[in-house]
Design an enzyme around this catalytic site. Sequence first.
Site, PDB file in Angstrom:
ATOM      1  N   ALA A 191       0.851   4.521   5.910  1.00  0.00           N
ATOM      2  CA  ALA A 191       1.659   3.864   6.946  1.00  0.00           C
ATOM      3  C   ALA A 191       3.050   3.500   6.422  1.00  0.00           C
ATOM      4  CB  ALA A 191       0.923   2.628   7.445  1.00  0.00           C
ATOM      5  N   HIS A 192       3.857   2.958   7.289  1.00  0.00           N
ATOM      6  CA  HIS A 192       5.250   2.623   6.970  1.00  0.00           C
ATOM      7  C   HIS A 192       5.344   1.562   5.873  1.00  0.00           C
ATOM      8  CE1 HIS A 192       5.015  -1.083   9.511  1.00  0.00           C
ATOM      9  NE2 HIS A 192       4.153  -0.346  10.177  1.00  0.00           N
ATOM     10  N   ASN A 193       6.324   1.752   5.002  1.00  0.00           N
ATOM     11  CA  ASN A 193       6.644   0.795   3.934  1.00  0.00           C
ATOM     12  C   ASN A 193       5.553   0.660   2.865  1.00  0.00           C
ATOM     13  OD1 ASN A 193       8.249  -0.316   6.512  1.00  0.00           O
ATOM     14  ND2 ASN A 193       9.384  -0.751   4.630  1.00  0.00           N
TER      15      ASN A 193
END
Lengths: 353, 353, 353
Positions: C244-246
């Site tokens: 997922a993001h980050n």
Amino acid sequence: MQFSALQIATILNGRLEGNPDTRVHVISKIEEAGEGSLSFIANPKYEEFLYRTKASILIINEDLRLTKPVEATLIRVKDAYGSFALLLEKYNHILSEQKSHLSGIQQPSFIAPTAVLGKNIYVGAFSYIGEDAKIGDNVQIYPGSYIGDGVQIGKDSIIFAGVKVYHHCVLGKNVIIHAGTVIGSDGFGFAPQQDGNYKKVPQIGNVVVEDDVEIGANTAIDRATIGSTIIHKGVKLDNLIQIAHNVEIGQNTVIAAQTGISGSTKVGKNCMLGGQVGLVGHIHIADGTRINAQSGLSKSIAEPNAALNGTPAFDYKSSLKSQAIFRNLPELEKRVKELESLIKQLILEKERI
Amino acid sequence: MQFSALQIATILNGRLEGNPDTRVHVISKIEEAGEGSLSFIANPKYEEFLYRTKASILIINEDLRLTKPVEATLIRVKDAYGSFALLLEKYNHILSEQKSHLSGIQQPSFIAPTAVLGKNIYVGAFSYIGEDAKIGDNVQIYPGSYIGDGVQIGKDSIIFAGVKVYHHCVLGKNVIIHAGTVIGSDGFGFAPQQDGNYKKVPQIGNVVVEDDVEIGANTAIDRATIGSTIIHKGVKLDNLIQIAHNVEIGQNTVIAAQTGISGSTKVGKNCMLGGQVGLVGHIHIADGTRINAQSGLSKSIAEPNAALNGTPAFDYKSSLKSQAIFRNLPELEKRVKELESLIKQLILEKERI
Amino acid sequence: MQFSALQIATILNGRLEGNPDTRVHVISKIEEAGEGSLSFIANPKYEEFLYRTKASILIINEDLRLTKPVEATLIRVKDAYGSFALLLEKYNHILSEQKSHLSGIQQPSFIAPTAVLGKNIYVGAFSYIGEDAKIGDNVQIYPGSYIGDGVQIGKDSIIFAGVKVYHHCVLGKNVIIHAGTVIGSDGFGFAPQQDGNYKKVPQIGNVVVEDDVEIGANTAIDRATIGSTIIHKGVKLDNLIQIAHNVEIGQNTVIAAQTGISGSTKVGKNCMLGGQVGLVGHIHIADGTRINAQSGLSKSIAEPNAALNGTPAFDYKSSLKSQAIFRNLPELEKRVKELESLIKQLILEKERI
């Protein structure tokens, strides 16, 4: 581009604490924010950064209490995350105005003569648009996408690179589909034969994706055996999700990555499903149900707004209690063993009397 | 197109109850069936619809007992689902006769000069066929597919849009592969080095997919390190499945979505694996094994036809009992606590005597 | 091509037991090895084959003790798997020297005029390279790949067929990405609105993949909301993984198929995550953590080199004990029931006295 604290507070309708002339030129994560950065704190886990960040301006929730002095200029708003999202959106909008707008038909691409194209659309190179497909105004189809015969895509939708939409599926307005996702593959239906072989059940239905739906990367949504697999308005699906044939997902339901929903199951409105959740087929999930990550549901949920956890899933809070005892099962067994030995002793003593 | 109840009963060799002249013009799901619809009931969960559907003709199992009067004309058959599948197939056949048949080489496509193409094949635009590839008669390769060097595809197979088949993999006859699936990517093999880095182990084997196999969308099947990863005849794989290097799946085994099988594991014939199941590497699963959704297997299963559940998986029925007690663990712990207090009291009283 | 036992022992710096002139012409799995085969045994599960294989030469670990006579010529090395990998690599190298080297720009392909291409690169047909993209020397981009605007790819990297890399992502040197994988799709971020709708949070960050990373097929890695999702040097990701993001994955960490890591979670260096593992968002996993397949982590792990299992995960060995008792929960409940009946009897008898 530079913004002052006063400008940002005005945009967000926030309360300013500190110097209204503080200026920022970059948006950063709180962990990485330096001088000249605008950042935000919404999750309490990140409050520790409040007192040591070098960010020049911070957006925070209006009810956040300071326990130490803070160097940054603060902008207090009702919903720090939502306000930050709003800012990002404006920022993103300015960025995309700057870069050349995607439009026109790149070559080579394949557009069947009977396809109907709206105004101001973008079709990337190596994209395929089949017979009788209907593409709405302002639709962007990135390179290498496959839009099968008779597919409809409503206006303002974005189809990222390498998406595959099988024939006769219908996508609404303002839909976003990320790269690699497949929509309308055959449902998994096979009739067992006497000799142990399986006979394919033809899948003559389609998939309907309503307005404002966003679907992540490499997700798969099967077409219905008959009728439609339906993703209702405003649903958000993450990456690598499996939606089987004849499933229906209710309005504004949000589903995290790698979750799988088996055939003919209906999920209600405003539900939240964590990642890696599994739902068996032919069940109904009531509106507002929240299902914790990795849970497995084998039965319908009739009461709205329940929170569930575990495989098989049951009430969230009860399941946490069972999980806590599970961790200490060896201890519990030891206690039972001790009881057995004490009882045995008591009985022996009694007999001796 | 209209069909009478008598025509349908004749096609299915079924027993007719009601008016033989009842006519239908559409096939529908039982939940949505209206006047003029043909529908079916195979799953007992849907028997409730029997008495309130508006369908004109219903296909049901011959042993289904009516408890109330039914308005629809009934056609009783041995296997309602199988008969319905048969009808869908005939219906689908008529539909596909009507639409233009896919054939020919769409442009632009890339076909290496040494590739050998059978008769009557379809190659969609933006498809790539590598050196020395061999494509059998009547094969359909949808747009944007990649067929690597030396790949063989047997006759009558269908490769949907954007499938990627790496070099030297072999697909049998009458194989169906859905969009986005990858066949023959490198196995996940890395040798740990002294310095903490990993060294890639070259994967020089291939994947063999035998006749009559169907594979869903966005599934990944790795090539063998040496030798072949083998999907035997008649296997049905759903979407988003992971098959690691050197795995072997026995004939007519059916595997639901998002299941993962680790390296070198052999699954027997006629097995049924639910969705999101995980199997560790280097184990053998006996013929006819049934594994419930979300289960995890860490050991070989030697006895055929077992039913398993849980992580780690064990006997299905026993696991249901353990799961039931797990839900009530707080209650069980309370009972142990009460026993401890009673025993303590008994001992105290004894000492007082 | 033929090799003698002496040649192989020399290459591997191994100790030879048997005839140095034994010759092999093929590399085989131990289960399938026939005369003229070279094979290896590293996993103790396969030692049974030692005494009945027809392989002519076997590579084994130097400390493996023979319990019966062996017909094959043996080459003893410190690390049989690593040595075998080394041989495969040399073999693979010779094979690839023989086949024509992939290079040049196949047509049709789409290369934006502002893209900068290194020396000796391969761009397969139907590949798309966007504006300002920078492709290093010797990079191979297989057919049907999408390289977005501003993407950078370091030298010697291999991008297999149908990979999609969104705009402004950065890939290091010697990176391998398998078919169908998506890099840089939008993170799953939506701000809930008063009316139950969700508002998309623009994702303006990117993905950074460092040197020597290998990523399997049909995996999805989301771009950061702001900043970068980072896959550090030497990481190995299997197929169908969700990042997922980050998220940040530490150097030399290895993750098996179908695992999912939620937003903003940081995984340390040298970790090993099994298949189908799930990690919630915003947690930190210490260096050297090992997580068993199908486990679910909901909390940070602060101490390095821990081994974990279960959902929610805890200490590996303790979890095995809890799992063993779980299997026998019906038995434990029976013991509690018996205790209750014994106590009841004791109390009754006491009252009677």
